[in-house]
Design a protein around this motif. Sequence first.
Motif, PDB file in Angstrom:
ATOM      1  N   ALA A  21       5.989  -1.327  10.420  1.00  0.00           N
ATOM      2  CA  ALA A  21       6.961  -1.911   9.489  1.00  0.00           C
ATOM      3  C   ALA A  21       7.651  -0.826   8.674  1.00  0.00           C
ATOM      4  O   ALA A  21       7.070   0.212   8.351  1.00  0.00           O
ATOM      5  N   ASN A  22       8.900  -1.087   8.328  1.00  0.00           N
ATOM      6  CA  ASN A  22       9.697  -0.150   7.533  1.00  0.00           C
ATOM      7  C   ASN A  22       9.454  -0.420   6.047  1.00  0.00           C
ATOM      8  O   ASN A  22       9.808  -1.485   5.540  1.00  0.00           O
ATOM      9  N   PRO A  23       8.903   0.545   5.316  1.00  0.00           N
ATOM     10  CA  PRO A  23       8.636   0.330   3.889  1.00  0.00           C
ATOM     11  C   PRO A  23       9.821   0.629   2.982  1.00  0.00           C
ATOM     12  O   PRO A  23       9.703   0.535   1.756  1.00  0.00           O
ATOM     13  N   ARG A  33      12.201   8.000  11.445  1.00  0.00           N
ATOM     14  CA  ARG A  33      12.786   6.659  11.515  1.00  0.00           C
ATOM     15  C   ARG A  33      11.764   5.686  12.081  1.00  0.00           C
ATOM     16  O   ARG A  33      11.107   5.975  13.074  1.00  0.00           O
ATOM     17  N   THR A  34      11.649   4.538  11.436  1.00  0.00           N
ATOM     18  CA  THR A  34      10.797   3.497  11.991  1.00  0.00           C
ATOM     19  C   THR A  34      11.541   2.803  13.144  1.00  0.00           C
ATOM     20  O   THR A  34      12.727   3.022  13.354  1.00  0.00           O
ATOM     21  N   THR A  55       5.820   5.708  12.255  1.00  0.00           N
ATOM     22  CA  THR A  55       4.991   4.619  11.746  1.00  0.00           C
ATOM     23  C   THR A  55       5.269   4.383  10.264  1.00  0.00           C
ATOM     24  O   THR A  55       5.955   5.180   9.608  1.00  0.00           O
ATOM     25  N   THR A  56       4.728   3.299   9.757  1.00  0.00           N
ATOM     26  CA  THR A  56       4.828   3.008   8.320  1.00  0.00           C
ATOM     27  C   THR A  56       4.249   4.161   7.514  1.00  0.00           C
ATOM     28  O   THR A  56       4.843   4.616   6.526  1.00  0.00           O
ATOM     29  N   HIS A  57       3.092   4.641   7.952  1.00  0.00           N
ATOM     30  CA  HIS A  57       2.423   5.731   7.239  1.00  0.00           C
ATOM     31  C   HIS A  57       3.253   7.005   7.275  1.00  0.00           C
ATOM     32  O   HIS A  57       3.385   7.700   6.250  1.00  0.00           O
ATOM     33  N   GLU A  58       3.840   7.321   8.426  1.00  0.00           N
ATOM     34  CA  GLU A  58       4.640   8.543   8.538  1.00  0.00           C
ATOM     35  C   GLU A  58       5.876   8.496   7.656  1.00  0.00           C
ATOM     36  O   GLU A  58       6.257   9.500   7.039  1.00  0.00           O
ATOM     37  N   TYR A  97       0.842  -1.196   0.000  1.00  0.00           N
ATOM     38  CA  TYR A  97       0.000   0.000   0.000  1.00  0.00           C
ATOM     39  C   TYR A  97       0.879   1.248   0.000  1.00  0.00           C
ATOM     40  O   TYR A  97       0.571   2.243  -0.681  1.00  0.00           O
ATOM     41  N   ALA A  98       1.982   1.193   0.740  1.00  0.00           N
ATOM     42  CA  ALA A  98       2.923   2.316   0.746  1.00  0.00           C
ATOM     43  C   ALA A  98       3.478   2.561  -0.652  1.00  0.00           C
ATOM     44  O   ALA A  98       3.608   3.708  -1.095  1.00  0.00           O
TER      45      ALA A  98
END
Length: 368
Positions: free
Chosen positions: A307-309, A346-347, A355-358, A52-53
């Motif tokens: 999670a780190n995208p 940073r995740t 966050t993943t979204h941020e 999604y990212a």
Amino acid sequence: MSFLTRNVLRTLIQSSSAVRGIHTTKALNEKTEGRTTCTMIPGDGVGPELMYAVSEVFKAADVPVDFETYFLSEVNPTLSAPLDDVAKSINKNRICLKGILATPDYSRTGELQTLNMKLRNELDLYANVVHVQSLEGVNTRHKNIDCVIIREQTEGEFSALEHETIPGVIECLKVITAQKSARIAKFAFDYATKHNRKKVTCVHKANIMKLGDGLFLRSCEEIAKLYPRIQFEKMIVDNTTMQLVSNPNQFDVMVAPNLYGNIIDNIACGLVGGAGVVAGASYSAEHAVFEPGARHTFAEGVGKNIANPAAILLCSSKMLRHVNLMYYSQMIFSAIQNVLKSGKVRTKDLGGQATTHEFTVAVIHNLK
């Protein structure tokens, strides 16, 4: 002419064509008209969240790529698309962006081949390439790491040939062939030549497995003779793991059988920041499947937005480069670099709280 040399000639065209498709030379500032269709496999664990990212970044960058999405899963078989449908899509599109598929410790059907293995064999994705590179802004013990790990991934210990001879005694067959050993060796040397690499290291255990690993080593030695300008060295796998964590900068291109390559991939990924920051790809003569370099689904992080995208976004950048969308590839890669370099977002795997979204939003804001 030796048997190995004859096999080299047979695989010459196939391996060379695979390497030729890895990178292109379109101008960085030149956009491309028309659209490209790519197969997308979200994967298990946090895979759908990470894809999604990718979709959000592609939308923000106006990337001219359309995805054909197939949920493929061995741990969720009732939701999974048929393997034939997925393979058909990749055969048609020739490119795929793939998340990590979880592999259970047991088989519901009694089959020994995993879904990952079936997909690789169906498409003959024989060469897995993981470029392990230090990223500015990611704090690690070792600096300036830049090596490439090339793994043969259609045979070896992953041949799925096991049986119980008598109760309590299991035989597991490791298959090494001259043809596939020569093919992956030539792929490695072609890669080194194309990317101006100076050295290829063959990772083996021929001192113990004298026939199987001995054949792999001899194949690499014969191919090395065809590339006199590239330094060739051989290293036993247990020494390789020690050298990786003590002096990783000595390595340039590494070529290894299936299991050794899998282990080395994960060690090397850990040296530069972990599974969240390393991209990889698998190649056949006709296809390219881009997936994270370390095979972890991070199931414990599902739904937590942690999670780190970065790894899957780096995969998407490599995929765009592969299909000659250089402008968009560089735009996304530079945005990821800027976010990591600034250190503001940073995740958790990189020591932050984002966050993943941020992280995804930060990448979008850095698109230029």
